[in-house]
Design a protein around this motif. Sequence first.
Motif, mmCIF file in Angstrom:
data_model
loop_
_atom_site.group_PDB
_atom_site.id
_atom_site.type_symbol
_atom_site.label_atom_id
_atom_site.label_comp_id
_atom_site.label_asym_id
_atom_site.label_seq_id
_atom_site.Cartn_x
_atom_site.Cartn_y
_atom_site.Cartn_z
ATOM 1 N N ARG A 43 76.544 14.673 56.851
ATOM 2 C CA ARG A 43 75.738 13.485 57.111
ATOM 3 C C ARG A 43 76.667 12.280 57.224
ATOM 4 O O ARG A 43 77.534 12.100 56.358
ATOM 5 N N THR A 44 76.482 11.464 58.263
ATOM 6 C CA THR A 44 77.326 10.270 58.404
ATOM 7 C C THR A 44 76.897 9.243 57.363
ATOM 8 O O THR A 44 75.740 8.837 57.329
ATOM 9 N N GLU A 45 77.816 8.844 56.506
ATOM 10 C CA GLU A 45 77.481 7.929 55.405
ATOM 11 C C GLU A 45 77.816 6.487 55.732
ATOM 12 O O GLU A 45 77.153 5.571 55.266
ATOM 13 N N PHE A 46 78.897 6.271 56.486
ATOM 14 C CA PHE A 46 79.179 4.906 56.931
ATOM 15 C C PHE A 46 80.005 4.945 58.208
ATOM 16 O O PHE A 46 80.576 5.984 58.561
ATOM 17 N N ALA A 47 80.044 3.798 58.872
ATOM 18 C CA ALA A 47 80.718 3.719 60.168
ATOM 19 C C ALA A 47 81.279 2.322 60.356
ATOM 20 O O ALA A 47 80.656 1.341 59.934
ATOM 21 N N LEU A 48 82.453 2.260 60.991
ATOM 22 C CA LEU A 48 83.036 0.965 61.345
ATOM 23 C C LEU A 48 83.586 1.046 62.763
ATOM 24 O O LEU A 48 84.246 2.025 63.114
ATOM 25 N N PHE A 61 82.148 -4.290 63.362
ATOM 26 C CA PHE A 61 80.778 -3.791 63.173
ATOM 27 C C PHE A 61 80.829 -2.712 62.096
ATOM 28 O O PHE A 61 81.679 -1.814 62.168
ATOM 29 N N ALA A 62 79.924 -2.794 61.139
ATOM 30 C CA ALA A 62 79.957 -1.822 60.043
ATOM 31 C C ALA A 62 78.546 -1.514 59.573
ATOM 32 O O ALA A 62 77.668 -2.384 59.597
ATOM 33 N N ALA A 63 78.345 -0.267 59.156
ATOM 34 C CA ALA A 63 77.041 0.128 58.613
ATOM 35 C C ALA A 63 77.247 1.171 57.529
ATOM 36 O O ALA A 63 78.126 2.032 57.653
ATOM 37 N N PHE A 91 76.084 -4.584 60.164
ATOM 38 C CA PHE A 91 76.655 -5.932 60.067
ATOM 39 C C PHE A 91 77.718 -6.161 61.132
ATOM 40 O O PHE A 91 78.404 -5.226 61.543
ATOM 41 N N ARG A 92 77.829 -7.417 61.581
ATOM 42 C CA ARG A 92 78.986 -7.842 62.379
ATOM 43 C C ARG A 92 79.701 -8.912 61.578
ATOM 44 O O ARG A 92 79.124 -9.933 61.244
ATOM 45 N N ASN A 93 80.966 -8.644 61.242
ATOM 46 C CA ASN A 93 81.756 -9.562 60.403
ATOM 47 C C ASN A 93 80.954 -10.008 59.176
ATOM 48 O O ASN A 93 80.928 -11.182 58.805
ATOM 49 N N GLY A 94 80.233 -9.044 58.577
ATOM 50 C CA GLY A 94 79.516 -9.303 57.329
ATOM 51 C C GLY A 94 78.112 -9.853 57.475
ATOM 52 O O GLY A 94 77.387 -9.951 56.490
ATOM 53 N N ARG A 95 77.715 -10.228 58.702
ATOM 54 C CA ARG A 95 76.345 -10.761 58.904
ATOM 55 C C ARG A 95 75.432 -9.668 59.447
ATOM 56 O O ARG A 95 75.829 -8.934 60.360
ATOM 57 N N GLY A 142 78.574 4.967 66.013
ATOM 58 C CA GLY A 142 77.641 4.141 66.775
ATOM 59 C C GLY A 142 76.199 4.553 66.560
ATOM 60 O O GLY A 142 75.290 3.700 66.526
ATOM 61 N N LEU A 143 75.960 5.848 66.391
ATOM 62 C CA LEU A 143 74.589 6.319 66.139
ATOM 63 C C LEU A 143 74.087 5.756 64.808
ATOM 64 O O LEU A 143 72.944 5.292 64.711
ATOM 65 N N LEU A 144 74.947 5.769 63.783
ATOM 66 C CA LEU A 144 74.531 5.210 62.483
ATOM 67 C C LEU A 144 74.357 3.691 62.577
ATOM 68 O O LEU A 144 73.388 3.143 62.021
ATOM 69 N N LEU A 145 75.263 3.009 63.273
ATOM 70 C CA LEU A 145 75.132 1.551 63.435
ATOM 71 C C LEU A 145 73.765 1.207 64.027
ATOM 72 O O LEU A 145 73.079 0.295 63.552
#
Length: 261
Positions: free
Chosen positions: A112-117, A127-129, A136-140, A215-218
């Motif tokens: 399972r994808t747990e996080f992505a950057l 971009f992170a999730a 988030f983009r740059n934390g927002r 990207g799928l998780l984002l």
Amino acid sequence: MTDDDLRARYEAAHVVIREAGTAAARCFREREGLAVEHKGLQDLVSVADRETEALIRARLAAFFPSDAILGEEGGGAEASRLWVVDPIDGTANFLRGIPFWSVALAFVAEGRTEFALTFDPVHDELFAARRGRGAFRNGRPIRTAARPLQLACVGFSHNFKAPPEAYLEAMRRLLAASVDHRRLGSAALTFAHVADGRLDGAIAFRTNAWDVLGGLLLIEEAGGRASPFFDGRPLLERRTVLAGAPDVVALLAGVDGVRFS
Ligand code: 2AM
Ligand code: CA
């Protein structure tokens, strides 16, 4: 894995991807004379791809020696704790001097994808999730768009190992519905732009895990729908994936057998 284990990896990933992206961006600015090889039809690799992946591997191995790594250039295998790395996604853009490419990292635990950057160092956009905690983009916080179909635009990702029929079928459906399209040249960054609501959906034909897993998780974490990458087939097998706003996804569902669970 405990929440602390995941948090430690997510935080380290931010540091590693910023360092790797900054190094890759230096190569991008000084790319003249960079040695280039052909991996396949319209498929290039340069010393920048290899060095960026080597840097990411070295950092991850030092922080988390028992984790496995799968990278576009260095390979790897499925494992219960797996980092999936695309050192430069959009190599053809990178080598032409087109500033649309990215570094992509995803972490998979027990299938399972747990996080992505996904990091675009040229524009300093990270971009992170994390699963269940938003994108988030740059934390927002970021959200997928909700435009009417006739204002929508879908990003395509194609490679020359994919047969043309599915691409043409997707294009036919979009044109018939007056939906616009782009082919920006980095699947990972295209999916991140969908998560950020700049594009309304993305489809990637017969693609590899490192191009789209994050990207799928984002997109899911930004409120969109995403076809599953983990569908019972081996992680290393290419497949077509689709994600974005619900009406865009409904318009393209079934193309090249894309299903939603
Ligand atoms: P890359 O730049 O890391 O090679 C282009 O629309 C997208 O398809 C990019 O994400 C690109 O990733 C990927 N791509 C290019 N050639 C490919 C190939 N032969 N097989 C799979 N993906 C490829
Ligand atoms: Ca790639």
